[in-house]
Design a protein around this motif. Structure first.
Motif, short mmCIF file in Angstrom:
data_model
loop_
_atom_site.label_atom_id
_atom_site.label_comp_id
_atom_site.label_asym_id
_atom_site.label_seq_id
_atom_site.Cartn_x
_atom_site.Cartn_y
_atom_site.Cartn_z
N THR A 1 -44.71 -97.53 -0.33
CA THR A 1 -44.09 -97.75 -1.63
C THR A 1 -44.64 -98.98 -2.33
O THR A 1 -44.81 -100.04 -1.72
CB THR A 1 -42.57 -97.92 -1.45
N VAL B 1 -41.56 -99.13 -12.26
CA VAL B 1 -42.25 -97.90 -11.92
C VAL B 1 -42.44 -97.90 -10.41
O VAL B 1 -43.01 -98.83 -9.85
CB VAL B 1 -43.62 -97.80 -12.63
N ARG B 2 -41.93 -96.87 -9.77
CA ARG B 2 -42.05 -96.75 -8.32
C ARG B 2 -43.10 -95.70 -7.99
O ARG B 2 -43.05 -94.58 -8.50
CB ARG B 2 -40.72 -96.36 -7.71
N ASP C 1 -47.12 -89.13 -4.72
CA ASP C 1 -46.02 -88.55 -5.49
C ASP C 1 -46.09 -89.02 -6.94
O ASP C 1 -46.65 -90.07 -7.23
CB ASP C 1 -44.66 -88.96 -4.91
N ASP C 2 -45.47 -88.25 -7.83
CA ASP C 2 -45.40 -88.68 -9.23
C ASP C 2 -44.61 -89.97 -9.33
O ASP C 2 -43.60 -90.15 -8.61
CB ASP C 2 -44.69 -87.61 -10.09
N ARG D 1 -41.95 -92.69 -10.48
CA ARG D 1 -40.58 -92.67 -11.00
C ARG D 1 -40.42 -93.89 -11.89
O ARG D 1 -40.89 -94.97 -11.54
CB ARG D 1 -39.59 -92.66 -9.84
N PHE E 1 -38.02 -96.35 -14.72
CA PHE E 1 -36.77 -96.79 -15.34
C PHE E 1 -37.12 -97.86 -16.37
O PHE E 1 -37.91 -98.76 -16.09
CB PHE E 1 -35.81 -97.38 -14.30
N LEU F 1 -41.35 -90.75 -20.38
CA LEU F 1 -39.98 -90.32 -20.10
C LEU F 1 -39.46 -89.31 -21.12
O LEU F 1 -38.66 -88.44 -20.79
CB LEU F 1 -39.04 -91.53 -20.05
N GLY G 1 -34.55 -93.20 -18.06
CA GLY G 1 -35.29 -92.96 -16.84
C GLY G 1 -34.37 -92.77 -15.64
O GLY G 1 -33.21 -92.38 -15.78
N ASP G 2 -34.90 -93.09 -14.47
CA ASP G 2 -34.23 -92.85 -13.20
C ASP G 2 -33.62 -94.14 -12.65
O ASP G 2 -34.31 -94.92 -12.00
CB ASP G 2 -35.26 -92.29 -12.22
N LEU H 1 -34.05 -95.02 -8.72
CA LEU H 1 -35.35 -95.11 -8.07
C LEU H 1 -35.45 -96.19 -7.00
O LEU H 1 -36.35 -96.16 -6.17
CB LEU H 1 -36.49 -95.25 -9.08
N ASP I 1 -27.81 -97.41 -8.55
CA ASP I 1 -27.83 -97.08 -9.97
C ASP I 1 -27.08 -98.12 -10.80
O ASP I 1 -27.60 -98.64 -11.78
CB ASP I 1 -27.15 -95.73 -10.23
#
Length: 179
Positions: free
Chosen positions: A43, A58-59, A64-65, A67, A69, A89, A139-140, A143, A151
């Motif tokens: 990560t 941004v993670r 992987d795509d 993620r 926020f 987004l 966004g997420d 994440l 969250d």
């Protein structure tokens, strides 16, 4: 003025580095930069902030795509790096170009507004079909949940968010060394 940092997880904890965004024009560029900082496809958290106005996280986990926020999408959309994140987004094309098949070529392309359109439509004052970024988070927000920031905690962060994120990840000392 922007500040950007990469936080990469390793076997021994986290490594932090500040980073220049001069060559970053798209989310793909940012994800590639994060992957270069990764150890064994682990990560990487990329953090961008603009003078306490907004921050983005941004993670990137391996291939992987990413993620994403953003703390304040409306404010972020007014800056180049923030627009890069909010456009992604909101599903806008990275280059801002519309697909020719989706264009409504009805004879008013020469700048004449279509009389059937209401104010702001067809006169160049509204982006065609593009939603406006909200004046809040986008966004997420989950994440970072598995890394210790839920969250609600992420949504509550405002100024100096990077310090609180670094505290939760346990990498405050390594981050302060690069600041």
């Amino acid at each position: 003025m922007y500040f950007a940092a990469l936080l990469a997880r390793t076997e021994d904890g986290w490594e932090a580095s500040d980073t220049e965004l001069d060559n970053v024009e798209t989310l793909t560029d940012l994800a590639d930069l994060a992957r270069e900082a990764a150890v064994d496809d682990d990560t990487v958290v990329a953090y961008i902030e603009q003078e306490g106005t907004w921050f983005g996280v941004v993670r990137v986990d391996g291939e992987d795509d990413p993620r994403i926020f953003v703390s304040n999408a409306a404010a972020a959309a007014r800056s180049s790096y923030g627009a890069m994140l909010t456009d992604e987004l909101l599903g806008r094309d990275e280059d801002g170009a519309d697909d020719l098949d989706s264009l409504d070529l009805d004879g008013t392309e020469d700048g004449e507004p279509d009389p059937a359109d209401g104010p702001g439509e067809g006169d160049g004052t509204a982006a065609a079909g593009a939603p406006a970024p909200p004046p809040g988070p986008l966004g997420d927000p989950g994440l970072l949940t598995d890394l210790g920031i839920g969250d609600k905690e992420l949504l509550a962060l405002d100024t100096d968010a990077l310090s609180e994120i670094a505290d939760a990840l346990g990498c405050t000392d390594v981050l302060e060394a690069v600041r």
